[in-house]
Design an enzyme around this catalytic site. Sequence first.
Site, PDB file in Angstrom:
ATOM      1  N   HIS A  90      -0.771  -5.004  -7.505  1.00 48.88           N
ATOM      2  CA  HIS A  90      -0.238  -6.242  -6.943  1.00 48.88           C
ATOM      3  C   HIS A  90       0.888  -6.790  -7.823  1.00 48.88           C
ATOM      4  O   HIS A  90       1.202  -6.243  -8.884  1.00 48.88           O
ATOM      5  CB  HIS A  90      -1.365  -7.256  -6.781  1.00 48.88           C
ATOM      6  CG  HIS A  90      -2.274  -6.947  -5.636  1.00 48.88           C
ATOM      7  ND1 HIS A  90      -3.269  -7.790  -5.208  1.00 48.88           N
ATOM      8  CD2 HIS A  90      -2.339  -5.861  -4.815  1.00 48.88           C
ATOM      9  CE1 HIS A  90      -3.910  -7.253  -4.177  1.00 48.88           C
ATOM     10  NE2 HIS A  90      -3.368  -6.081  -3.927  1.00 48.88           N
ATOM     11  N   GLU A 128       1.261  -9.500  -9.728  1.00 48.05           N
ATOM     12  CA  GLU A 128       1.002 -10.009 -11.071  1.00 48.05           C
ATOM     13  C   GLU A 128       0.831  -8.886 -12.106  1.00 48.05           C
ATOM     14  O   GLU A 128       1.517  -8.902 -13.139  1.00 48.05           O
ATOM     15  CB  GLU A 128      -0.229 -10.929 -11.073  1.00 48.05           C
ATOM     16  CG  GLU A 128      -0.067 -12.160 -10.200  1.00 48.05           C
ATOM     17  CD  GLU A 128      -0.604 -11.977  -8.779  1.00 48.05           C
ATOM     18  OE1 GLU A 128      -1.152 -12.941  -8.238  1.00 48.05           O
ATOM     19  OE2 GLU A 128      -0.473 -10.853  -8.247  1.00 48.05           O
ATOM     20  N   CYS A 159      -5.376 -13.137  -6.424  1.00 49.85           N
ATOM     21  CA  CYS A 159      -6.642 -12.732  -5.807  1.00 49.85           C
ATOM     22  C   CYS A 159      -7.734 -12.617  -6.858  1.00 49.85           C
ATOM     23  O   CYS A 159      -7.477 -12.304  -8.030  1.00 49.85           O
ATOM     24  CB  CYS A 159      -6.475 -11.411  -5.059  1.00 49.85           C
ATOM     25  SG  CYS A 159      -6.029 -10.013  -6.117  1.00 49.85           S
ATOM     26  N   CYS A 196      -6.377  -9.819  -9.529  1.00 48.19           N
ATOM     27  CA  CYS A 196      -5.233 -10.229 -10.339  1.00 48.19           C
ATOM     28  C   CYS A 196      -5.596 -11.322 -11.333  1.00 48.19           C
ATOM     29  O   CYS A 196      -4.978 -11.443 -12.394  1.00 48.19           O
ATOM     30  CB  CYS A 196      -4.100 -10.702  -9.434  1.00 48.19           C
ATOM     31  SG  CYS A 196      -3.416  -9.365  -8.430  1.00 48.19           S
ATOM     32  N   GLY A 200      11.216  -7.039  29.412  1.00 49.99           N
ATOM     33  CA  GLY A 200      12.164  -7.475  30.414  1.00 49.99           C
ATOM     34  C   GLY A 200      12.040  -8.980  30.569  1.00 49.99           C
ATOM     35  O   GLY A 200      11.140  -9.604  29.977  1.00 49.99           O
TER      36      GLY A 200
END
Length: 383
Positions: free
Chosen positions: A53, A55, A78, A88, A304
């Site tokens: 992650h 950090e 986290c 983290c 569409g």
Amino acid sequence: MPLPPPQVLMQRALHLAAQARGRVEPNPLVGCVIVKSDRIIAEGYHHQFGSPHAEPTALAAATESPAGSTVYVTLEPCCHANKKTPPCTKALIQARVAKVIAACLDPNPEVSGKGLAQLQSAGIQTEVGLLEREAQQLNAPFFATTLHHRPYITLKWAQTADGKVAGPAGARLQITSPPATHLVHQLRGRCDAILVGINTVVNDDPLLLARHVETPRPLLRVVLDSTLAIPLTSQLVQSAGQSPVLILTSHSAHTQKPDHVRALTTLGVELAPLPADSTGHIPLPTVIAYLALRPITHLLVEPGPTLAQTFLSQNLADRIWIFRSPTQIGDPTAPTAIPVPYPPTANLPIGPDTLTEYLNPHGPVFFSATPSPDIQLIHSNNH
């Protein structure tokens, strides 16, 4: 050189986070800047799903010991362990940082508030709320899947200067230039699924692949086809063995056309019979709820005018991308694009065309009129 103010440092962290758009989902985009003694000593961001992650990435890049430093991070660190990477919060505590400034709380109930509380219990100062709404908007898709259990929905179409989305009588027409087409393929490559209606398949026979671009994740091609009218000869069906195709049809059509079902299945197409309403159509909330089970973080819809109007009238679109070409059709039989009732958040020249981004201010995951990470990546690639 003096240290930039906190808001600029957090803005830098947000910019770093956006670089990973399309690579980290279903995880959130997260960036991190570490400051010590009035100097930036490290930067980092979550690069791809399953990798370290933001950090720990930043801590590993520090040019000196991060002990006593202040950490700017775009999302609450986290603290849960039931995932691919370690918490983290543990890395920050072990690094003996002095302070963590988070832009916003993590909406995940396993983390929300708990990550900061864990840091506080270890003697680390915490703050939350710096550029909070910008940080929430950066991760609007993560908030959509975490809090609302549905994908983030983008509508995309191209239209001429006189507002036409196809040629005379609806004939297929290449409206935009090669740079715009390449950008669409990049957007497809960052999404989990692309959805079209059966009329688009019958009229245009699209392939709906992300061609000549990097594709970090497989793209699921989805057709909304209540009556199961898709031709076996269509490019989608014929290519189902190479890239997945899912047809959402009604229970009645699935029951009444067993031979067609068998032929499609033999060719590798997946079919999902869903309940239809009194008009015979599958309600869009039913479609979205089904796709959310896959799971899908980013759903790109190339509609569409009729399907686009349905998404807008039911407040189901989070974002709209419109490519406008300088060319004109000048034919009253050519179908006309629907008007977008939202203010634009970005206007970018793409070759001779113009891309306008709109965010739905009435949607459940609108936090700030901040251009999306996809727009930020266009800016980054052009500079």
